[in-house]
Design an enzyme around this catalytic site. Structure first.
Site, PDB file in Angstrom:
ATOM      1  N   ASP B 188       0.876  -1.186   0.000  1.00 54.22           N
ATOM      2  CA  ASP B 188       0.000   0.000   0.000  1.00 54.22           C
ATOM      3  C   ASP B 188       0.904   1.223   0.000  1.00 54.22           C
ATOM      4  OD1 ASP B 188      -2.224   1.849   0.738  1.00 54.22           O
ATOM      5  OD2 ASP B 188      -3.225  -0.031   1.270  1.00 54.22           O
ATOM      6  N   HIS B 232      -3.405   6.093   3.411  1.00 56.02           N
ATOM      7  CA  HIS B 232      -4.203   4.886   3.167  1.00 56.02           C
ATOM      8  C   HIS B 232      -3.606   3.659   3.852  1.00 56.02           C
ATOM      9  CE1 HIS B 232      -5.931   1.773   0.337  1.00 56.02           C
ATOM     10  NE2 HIS B 232      -6.966   2.565   0.399  1.00 56.02           N
ATOM     11  N   SER B 393     -11.290  -1.002   0.385  1.00 59.45           N
ATOM     12  CA  SER B 393      -9.937  -0.977   0.932  1.00 59.45           C
ATOM     13  C   SER B 393      -9.904  -1.402   2.379  1.00 59.45           C
ATOM     14  CB  SER B 393      -9.383   0.452   0.885  1.00 59.45           C
ATOM     15  OG  SER B 393      -9.024   0.803  -0.409  1.00 59.45           O
TER      16      SER B 393
END
Lengths: 771, 713
Positions: B188, B232, B393
């Site tokens: 990520d 994220h 996600s």
């Protein structure tokens, strides 16, 4: 599912593949032997109001799966394991029925009778019961529903309590607590009478007051702004701290408070599975019907509380109450929004809005030129606390359009709406009256008529989004008026300072004659005004009223207001029902598809009253995810399909069809060289029929090779997708502009002509054959 | 594995509209659409910063201009290939025999030539994917008590996602299932290893494939990566491993350890680097890899790396996507990858969560409360330590966490067994099928408590999955050749086409240059096998040149990557010709020009064999001759050529006319020149490609054309 057992022969593996098939055991083929059953009750004779247990003895050659028990036609319970029993309370002689089932759904029935006796009265029982009765509310709004509750006792036994409204019996109840549910008309005295077995009786009364007035509220509950109706929602009406009873929204989401005394009311809506919605400050005036809409979204978490945030609204100083304050538009409106210490909402609050003159909401639906709302997301680390701090809006520095179009030199009463949305989507909305002085010079101008007003209805497929939870509606839900809004656009081209309007008032009529103002935005002027592209006209207003119903024609006009008020042309729109196109062939996930396939789509455009539909299809090679949009990359590059709706519609004769390609956001008639099908020869005398339309079955067939010129590959996986799809209606009387759209799918709200995104669409795969 | 390269070397795609349509005013309307770009469906678009190395773009394909990704057979052939390409090997992943070669030209132009080199399994550009970005439900956010129930508070902040009505964490934790001993890798953007809720469970190693550097110092990592766009990866990691310490939130596998692996900073990394990250994670002990990203097709290095991971017993989890659609997205749809869908607080599929028959299961993915990186905390007096966020996600890392719980209990469980034990203990009553599998929510909402109650010992694990290896060869008059550019499809038998409640799988993959296709950790069963090649979108051959095979294949439980279920397939077709002969070469100067006469159409020739091939033809004409010279190229012949045609005067230099896209009907990849000769003499036609006319190199064995000369008066 039809699985092939695999060659390994392992039962475990087969079981793995069967996982999805559900929990039922396989059934031996062809079992037609029903079970056997017998039924008895113990005791078989009871006193009135007593209980008995019925037991069924049931057997079956393959096994009994369940036994159902009924009292007459009413199901009591079912039992899936022996001994098969049910317990029932009775007050009259009854026949109990038991039905035994096996796995093949064979069944057998048995019955038994239970006698209910009234215990003998002691000889000479002359003692009557005692009774007291009360109503859940002593004073209600007319039409509210309340519960009468009686407590009664007797030296022997109370056999029943009857409830009367005057001479009319409402109901009776034979078991404590003794209750009746009534809808209250005018002020009524209710009587409850208790009986014993000897026939002795006693009555008591209670009075429910209705302070009826000549005002009323016409309400609607919807599940999102321009959403579907919420039926069966419990509506509670309060005036100050006084509860005036409950109402229930009907199947169409509507409710009516028919006779209210003038005053200010609060209305709350609650329904299991939905968030709560509270509305404070509904003003009811004598002789006036006030429309009210409450939004109850599906709750984010159905186990969380449905109490919306309670807010305290003051001036910016934090103490002066806001209601009734006089403000001057030149200095703006100041306020402070805080949550009350006892607010029991689900934190954190997501957003708080404030706006004059309309219920605020997200910009996508409520945005207008020259009108703005104020909004903020509260400080998150103290989620129970909402505190805007002191806020001033309507100044050059802060939300300048907040007061645009409102107020007068003498001061006009306007309504400020403040709305909060909490974590669970509970809504609280406060309507606060203030007085607004506005001495803008434009209020003294002599104005002229706005021009080129055009009203367009948008019907949008109901679905959730990033911020809106959504439950799939039941298939037969006909959400009349749901998903519909009307956008009115207009011009005002006289840019001289002396002609600039103070405000635009938007009016609507459902009969073409009587107009009602539905909204106000600030006035302005812009020199340009497109004659052909209504979407680019500079001024707009979005009408999101839940009164907008499909198939009904609404007439709009816009008044420019200065010292005088002048109306624009009238413009009409009839909202379409929901457009639901389908894919037909090649079938989803099919194999052996031709490498020169013909795509077949189904459409309901004629049934919903539309004149045509536009589609953009996307074909992708699943090995590479490459592909093309057909007929072009933009969502508004369209294959237009029109089934004839005659002179008052698309000018194609009924039963004939037209298919052409277009690439402009303004949907017009076909340009030369774009016609693919024209069975009537209206645009192309050669009457081409490359994309045949079946006007009876309402399908259109699109041979792919006509669009791409090349075959697909053999034994290759592909996907075809409806990238955009909507239906539309022409207005021949208004220059053949489009007066209504019904949107099935649209990928991007920034691409004209559809200003809302509807992301879910149709995606079908297929694999070509080997030849 | 072959990476399928979109051959959009023409500026606009070909359309031949059929004569019956006449002139259609469609110029500019038709365009190729791209590989899936999740960004388009997300309301908050992401601006990608340039990656190291200049980015190039060809239509929708974004790639690093000077980097070529090459699959090689041995070190010697890799070196030979680098020399032949006049490039330099800058990185290799020996586990999957993939290398990155830096070249001086545009890599896209070199791929075809590279594929011809011996010892090269495949050659592809180093493409760049775009991340799927989450949406915050509330802005800004760091919050304390949220909502109603006490059973939603585990550390300090309420987390509905872990309560008994959702992931049911406490029941699992009470049996001791906490993920202890299991390493999870998160591929990520760089997660904040210094966040107080994450630092206790950081495994002490973090990897950046771009620098090929393993970090062991948290401060050094944070200082390098602390950009505002990087958040994220921190959210994602916290749902798995946030520490149970009475503060902040707790991760579902709060005793597992985590390793961040970078693939965005904030622009997306290339396929090569994503693959390198996954290999590093596997080699450093990760038993679960979480991939909350998507885009592109993932065939090539990324799939190879995931196959490697699975062959080493590592479970690979990915988010389904946020596209609103029912469709394959990658890597979620890769064989063996466990794809996760998102649910809201009431266990409904969130509307944007991509659906499809490849979905495994679902977990909370809307308004979940997760850790915000320290570099975004804002005012130190009121730090925003945690935030509400939504997306598939976030359902994916919850899924990875449940997988970690299962692996703690049964370390020998294979990826397929881990997937199946999660699926069979999920709550199947949700979604459009209340009794089991549906394409919206898969096998249901994951239930860690039910998993703990079911997996009381490892004999309760479901049967193992299957690993399939198919080798394809072309068989023809020239013998047999490796089956490269071949499509392989496995379609489970008994599939109910179009049924939303049917989990029967469909797997697709292309072969690599050796003709190999692998399917890792798939459902055992009998499959229809469809094999076809070559890919005509690359070679430009005709339909009849494509060989096809239909058969069946049995995938058996317990077959492995090293002992797979194997099938050999021969396609009776010609292999793609990577070395066609141009019958007119040498014809690169006026002196060598080959003659063409009026009414003649040349044989098929090629813009190929040198970086900027120019093919000269000559003809004799008289004054007043109206001539039409056409190049039939990509559109009319197939193949890759976007042609360009010059008409030169008798001096062999003066350009009298030239054309890129012919006009009527418009065909963008083919060319046509019309001219009236003013004098008698010998004239020259020069055939080449548009790219060469712009001064760039264009050397492809699929750049075929025919030249046609007509006198029209």
């Amino acid at each position: 599912m039809a699985l092939k057992p695999i060659s390994i022969g392992s039962a475990l593996l087969l079981g793995t593949l069967l996982m999805g098939c559900g929990p039922t055991d396989p059934v031996p083929a062809g079992d037609t032997t029903p079970p056997t059953i017998s039924l008895s009750a113990s005791p078989a004779s009871i006193n009135i109001g007593g209980t008995t247990t019925v037991t069924a003895a049931a057997t079956d050659d393959t096994g009994v799966t369940k036994v159902e028990f009924y009292n007459g036609t009413t199901k009591i319970s079912e039992d899936t394991t022996a001994p098969y029993e049910a317990t029932v309370t009775l007050s009259v002689n009854s026949t109990i029925t038991a039905i035994a089932y096996d796995a093949a759904d064979n069944k057998a029935t048995a019955t038994t009778s239970v006698t209910v006796t009234t215990p003998p009265a002691p000889v000479g029982d002359v003692t009557a019961p005692t009774i007291a009765v009360s109503a859940s509310l002593a004073a209600v709004a007319q039409g509210a529903t309340i519960t009468l509750t009686a407590t009664a006792s007797d030296n022997v036994a109370v056999t029943k309590v009857e409830f009367y409204n005057g001479a009319t019996k409402i109901s009776e109840d034979t078991t404590a607590p003794y209750e009746a549910v009534v809808t209250v008309g005018a002020t009524t005295t209710y009587t409850a009478t208790a009986y014993d077995a000897a026939g002795n009786k006693t009555s008591a009364t209670t009075t429910v007051n209705v302070a009826a007035g000549t005002g009323s509220v016409q309400g609607m509950v919807v599940d999102q702004n321009i959403g579907a109706p919420v039926a069966g929602s419990t509506i509670t009406v309060m005036r100050g701290a006084t509860n005036l009873g409950t109402f229930t929204s009907g199947a169409d989401g509507s409710f009516s408070l028919p006779a209210l005394a003038a005053g200010t009311y609060d209305i709350k809506a609650r329904k299991a599975g939905h968030a709560g919605s509270d509305l404070y400050g509904v003003v009811v005036a004598d002789g006036v019907a006030s429309p009210v809409t409450l939004v109850q979204r599906p709750a984010f978490d159905t186990s969380a509380t449905t109490n919306p945030a309670k807010l305290l609204l003051t001036r910016g100083d934090g103490s002066t109450p806001l209601a009734g304050v006089t403000f001057n538009a030149s200095t703006g409106i100041d306020f402070k929004i805080v949550s009350t210490p006892d607010s029991d909402h689900v934190g954190p609050v997501r957003i708080v809005y404030a706006q004059l003159g309309r219920t605020p909401g997200s910009g996508g639906i409520t945005a207008a030129a020259n009108a703005s709302n104020y909004n903020f997301s509260p400080q998150q680390n103290m989620p129970k606390v909402v505190d805007s701090g002191p806020v001033t809006v309507g100044t050059a520095a802060s939300v300048p359009n907040f007061t645009a179009g409102f107020g007068s030199a003498a001061g006009e009463t306007v309504y400020l709406t403040v709305m909060s949305v909490d974590y669970n989507y509970n809504y609280s909305r406060y309507v606060v009256p203030i007085k607004l002085i506005n001495t803008s010079a434009t209020a003294g101008n002599t104005v002229e008529a706005p021009t080129r007003a055009a009203a367009t209805a948008y019907t949008l497929k109901q679905e959730g989004s990033w911020t809106t939870p959504y439950t799939t509606p039941t298939p037969d839900a006909a959400p009349n008026g749901s998903g519909v809004f009307v956008e009115v656009r207009w011009c005002y081209t006289n840019v001289t300072a002396a002609a600039k309007p103070f405000a635009f008032d938007v009016e609507r009529s459902s009969d073409g004659t009587t107009f009602t103002k539905i909204g106000t935005v600030g006035g302005n002027s812009v020199a340009t005004c497109s004659a052909t592209n209504q979407q680019t006209r500079p001024f707009n207003y979005r009408d999101t009223s839940s009164d907008l119903t499909v198939g009904k024609t609404f007439t709009y006009r816009v008044l420019a207001r200065g010292a005088n008020s002048v109306a624009s042309n009238t413009t009409q729109t009839t909202p379409l029902a929901q457009f639901t196109p389908t894919f037909i062939a090649p079938a989803d996930e099919s194999t052996g598809v031709s490498i020169t396939p013909t795509f077949v789509m189904g459409q309901n455009q004629t049934a919903i009253g539309a004149d045509g539909a536009g589609y953009n299809l996307r074909l992708r090679d699943l090995m590479t995810l490459n592909g093309s949009n057909l007929p072009g990359a933009a969502a508004n590059a369209l294959i237009r399909v029109e089934e004839g709706t005659g002179a008052t519609g698309n000018a194609i004769p009924a039963g004939q069809s037209l298919v052409f390609l277009s690439g402009s956001s303004v949907l017009g008639k076909p340009a030369a060289g774009t016609v693919l099908t024209d069975t009537s020869g209206t645009y192309d005398a050669t009457k081409p029929n490359l994309f045949p339309v079946d006007t009876a079955a309402h399908t259109v067939s699109i041979p792919l090779i006509e669009l791409t010129g090349a075959p697909l590959q053999t034994l290759r996986p592909y996907k075809w997708e409806m990238y955009s799809g909507f239906a539309y209606k022409y207005a021949p009387a208004e220059g053949n502009r489009i007066s209504a759209y019904s949107v099935y799918t649209w990928p991007d709200s920034a691409v004209a002509p559809i200003n809302q995104t509807r992301g879910t669409n149709l995606n079908w795969d297929f694999i070509t054959g080997d030849k | 594995m072959r990476k399928n390269i979109p051959h959009n070397l023409r500026r606009n795609p070909s359309i031949s509209l059929g004569k019956s349509l006449g002139v259609l005013a469609l110029t500019g309307l038709l365009a190729a659409c791209s590989q899936t770009n999740l960004e388009a469906s997300v309301p908050a678009p992401v601006a990608s910063a340039p990656v190291v190395g200049e980015l190039a773009q060809n239509g929708p394909l974004k790639y690093i201009k000077n980097e070529l990704v090459v699959g090689y057979t041995d070190a010697a052939s890799l070196q030979a290939a680098a020399t032949a390409l006049k490039g330099q090997v800058v990185a290799t992943i020996p586990e999957i025999k993939v290398a990155l070669i830096r070249v001086s030209g545009d890599a896209l132009k070199l791929t075809k030539g590279a594929m011809r080199l011996s010892g090269v399994r495949y050659a592809a550009v180093n493409d760049v994917v775009t991340p799927e970005k989450p949406i915050s439900g509330v802005q800004p956010a760091s919050l304390t008590p949220l909502a109603a129930s006490a059973d939603q508070i585990f550390d300090e902040l309420p987390q509905y996602a872990l309560d008994p009505r959702h992931l049911n964490a406490k029941v699992a934790w009470d049996t001791g299932m906490t993920g202890k001993g299991v390493l999870v890798a998160v591929i990520d953007d760089p997660g904040d290893v210094s966040h107080p809720d994450l630092n206790p469970n950081w495994a002490g190693k973090a990897f950046d494939p771009l620098q090929n550097k393993t970090y062991t110092n948290a401060t050094e990592w944070v200082n390098y990566f602390k950009k505002p766009e990087n958040s994220h990866g921190t959210f994602v990691a916290s749902s798995i491993v946030a520490a149970k310490d009475g503060k902040g939130i707790v991760g579902l596998a709060y005793e597992a350890k985590w390793m961040p692996v970078v693939m965005f900073n904030p622009g997306g990394y290339s396929s090569f680097n994503i693959a390198l990250g996954a290999i590093w994670a596997t080699n450093n002990g990760a038993r679960v890899i979480n991939n909350s990203w998507g885009g592109g097709v993932s065939f090539g290095p990324v799939k190879d790396a995931f196959d490697y991971a699975m062959s080493n017993g590592t479970t690979v989890v990915a988010s389904m996507g946020n596209s609103y659609h029912d469709e394959f997205q990658y890597p979620a749809a890769l064989p063996g990858v466990m794809a996760s869908g998102a649910l809201d607080g009431s266990n409904r599929r969130v509307t944007f969560s991509t659906s499809g028959r490849h979905i495994s299961s679902s977990a909370p993915g809307q308004d979940t409360l997760l850790a915000n990186p320290t570099w975004l905390w804002g005012d130190p007096a009121k730090p925003e330590t945690h935030e509400l966020i939504s997306g598939t996600s976030f359902s994916s890392p919850y899924t990875a966490a449940v997988a970690a719980l299962a692996l703690q209990k049964c370390p020998a469980a294979t990826p397929y067994q881990v997937r199946r034990i999660l699926e069979t203990t999920a709550n199947g009553a949700i979604g459009s099928n209340p009794t089991g599998f549906d394409r919206d929510t898969g096998w249901g909402a994951l239930d860690a408590g039910k998993l703990a109650q079911t997996l009381t010992d490892c004999t309760k694990l479901p049967a193992k999955g299957a690993n399939v290896y198919i080798n394809v060869k072309y068989a023809n008059g020239g013998g047999t050749q490796p089956g490269e550019l071949v499509d392989v499809i496995l379609r489970g038998q008994g599939m109910r086409a179009g049924a939303t409640d049917d989990p029967t799988p469909l797997y697709i993959t292309p072969t690599d240059a050796a003709g190999d296709a692998r399917f890792s950790e798939i459902a055992p069963g009998t499959y229809d096998l469809y094999v076809a090649g070559a890919d005509l979108s690359i070679t430009g051959s005709l339909t009849e040149d494509r060989g096809t095979f239909m058969g069946t294949l049995t995938a058996t439980s317990g077959s492995t990557y090293f002992s797979p279920d194997r099938k050999n397939v021969m396609l009776t077709a010609n292999a793609p010709d990577f070395n066609p002969v141009d019958p007119y070469e040498p014809n690169d100067t006026p002196a060598d020009a080959k003659t063409i006469a009026y009414g003649q159409t040349s044989q098929t020739a090629y813009i190929f064999g040198k970086p900027k091939d120019l093919d000269y033809f000559k003809f004799t004409g008289a004054a007043g001759d109206q001539i039409k010279a056409e190049m039939l190229a990509g559109s009319q012949l197939g193949g890759s050529l976007d042609s360009y045609l010059y008409l030169l005067g008798p001096d062999g230099v003066t350009v009298l006319a030239e054309n890129d896209d012919r006009g009527t009907p418009r065909i963008d990849s083919d060319s046509e020149v019309n001219f009236t000769l003013t004098a008698a003499g010998t004239y020259y036609l020069v055939a080449t490609s548009f790219t060469v006319s712009e001064g760039q190199e264009d050397d492809s064995p699929f750049n075929k054309y025919q030249l046609k000369l007509t006198k029209t008066n």
